[in-house]
Design a protein around this motif. Structure first.
Motif: not given
Lengths: 296, 296
Positions: A11-14, A33-35, A67-74, A111-112
């Motif tokens: 959620a804090t990503g681009f 969810l995140g750091r 619902h789930l929106l999963h955007l986090a990745w390295y 996100a793919g």
């Protein structure tokens, strides 16, 4: 109307920073969810290391999202293509989606990337061959393969938004548009490749909005989230120097193109337009102008 | 000669129990990782839950193996095709191989499955399309995809032995040959499918030996570990009743064949024979006879 509670990672990503308000506008109750906490909005934030499987499980259970929106990745610019951390994010993504589903989750979107495809000269449609040439692409491609099989097995509604190239407010340093804009605004020379390769660029706010609409639909499977119109990097940079008023500072050919860089990467956006019903708000000129204005 | 230390997971499993002595015969110093110690041999055993990533990392670092044979996976008969635990084993496998490589490991071999392939009427060669119809197949297929990309990125020598159908001493209940042999020996009726589908069966001791030879080679990529000769299930069961002397107890058609069950699953074993140089010691008749003798 029943409460629709969406759990958002990255959620804090681009993309995520713009996706949270887009989800809120559509009536979702957002739990990030995140750091680090996302800025603004009425989002509830749950601090957790997404690589810590037992902790993720506990929090997902406590939230009980539909619902789930999963955007986090390295995603460290320059490093993420080849990093071993991609392996951790495969596992973390599977753990997250499994926990979400087992705690009653109904609809997940993740996100793919266009790097899942075997890059070739053709416009990329969702059913094109996936044969990634990078570790990052392989990790994303494999995550999707497992999650699609898992969704089919468990009845989870699941979509996979394949990102192409992005630009816009909040872009990190180390990426093309942000670096070019900063350099030209400062009157510095900007070294780049020969620039004849064509890439499909989208304005990040539009992309975030596409993810919110996708989340709010029941469209499943892979969906290209791109503009559908690849432009030569030279054209993109010309637009940037016109905005910044700094001609003559771009040093084409300063960086080599690697062999694995294809001539064109362009999304077929038929599914996005027809099935999801998404139309971008800004074209490339307006998007770049907005970006310039916002980053001042 | 420098010490060759191999870390083995799944050492108490069906293939693993036979792979450990095969590796020892080839001069490997075997270190088994898992919940239960393997029986016999001069194997060093390290108790660990392979799903506990930090614990795995610590032990892998302490062992400092040059070789890795990764056989462990969730394999409960009847359940493993569709279980969500497959997701955990994707993550665990990636964590294990990464830890092994980062601690100086040179050569890794892991177990894949014929369920990675898009099952069709043709004999399956390693370069055939992978499009699994099961969650288990998707999880294995994806694990291989990521590990191949990771190996290419880090210079790890990596092979993936695709298992077909197995039988032999130590086979769990709930599987075809073990159940048929037990039932017929006891003089009980054995219900099965119509039995016209053809499957590629190998003797587990031979398969374990193939893995040891593969480990000792520098052959990389996917390698079918099968017999190359699929037999109709009816022929297989006929051989078993001849051994047990119990004709007339097999009830064909008692169980339906599911739609996803293909008519034939047969390995092309050219790579195994020509590149790895493996030839099975026992044909189907001898292997079944040995199994019967050992299980008495």
């Amino acid at each position: 109307m029943s409460a629709r509670r969406v759990l958002v990672t990255g959620a804090t990503g681009f993309v995520g920073a713009h996706a949270v308000p887009a989800l809120e506008r559509r009536g979702f109750e957002v739990h990030a969810l995140g750091r680090r906490p996302p800025s603004g909005g009425c989002t509830t934030f749950h601090p957790v290391d997404l690589l810590d499987a037992p902790a993720v499980r506990r929090i997902v259970e406590a939230i009980g999202a539909s619902h789930l929106l999963h955007l986090a990745w390295y995603a460290e610019p320059g490093l993420y293509w080849r990093s071993a951390l991609n392996l951790d994010w495969v596992g973390a993504s599977l753990t997250l989606v499994r926990a979400f589903r087992e705690c009653g989750g109904q609809r997940a979107v993740a996100a793919g990337t266009c790097a899942e495809y075997a890059w070739g000269p053709e416009r990329l449609r969702e059913d094109a061959l996936c044969a990634p040439s990078t570790l990052y692409g392989a990790a994303k491609d494999s995550t999707r393969r497992v999650l699609e099989a898992y969704a089919a097995e468990t009845g989870l509604s699941f979509a996979w938004g394949r990102l192409f190239f992005l630009y816009g407010p909040g872009e990190k340093a180390g990426r093309l548009v942000s670096d070019a804009m900063r350099a030209l605004r400062a009157g510095e020379r900007f070294g780049t490749t020969a620039g004849y390769q064509r890439r499909d660029f989208s304005y990040v706010v539009d992309v975030a909005s596409a993810f919110a609409i996708l989340m709010d639909s029941d469209v499943s499977g892979p969906i290209n989230v791109g503009s559908g119109k690849a432009v030569p990097i030279r054209d993109l940079l010309e637009k940037i120097w016109r905005i910044t008023g700094q001609n003559g500072l771009i040093n084409y050919g300063a960086h080599p193109c690697t062999n694995s860089e294809p001539l064109a990467i362009e999304a077929d956006v038929t599914r996005l337009q027809k099935e999801v019903g998404f139309i971008p708000q800004l074209d490339l000129d307006s998007g770049l102008a907005e970006t310039f204005k916002n980053e001042k």
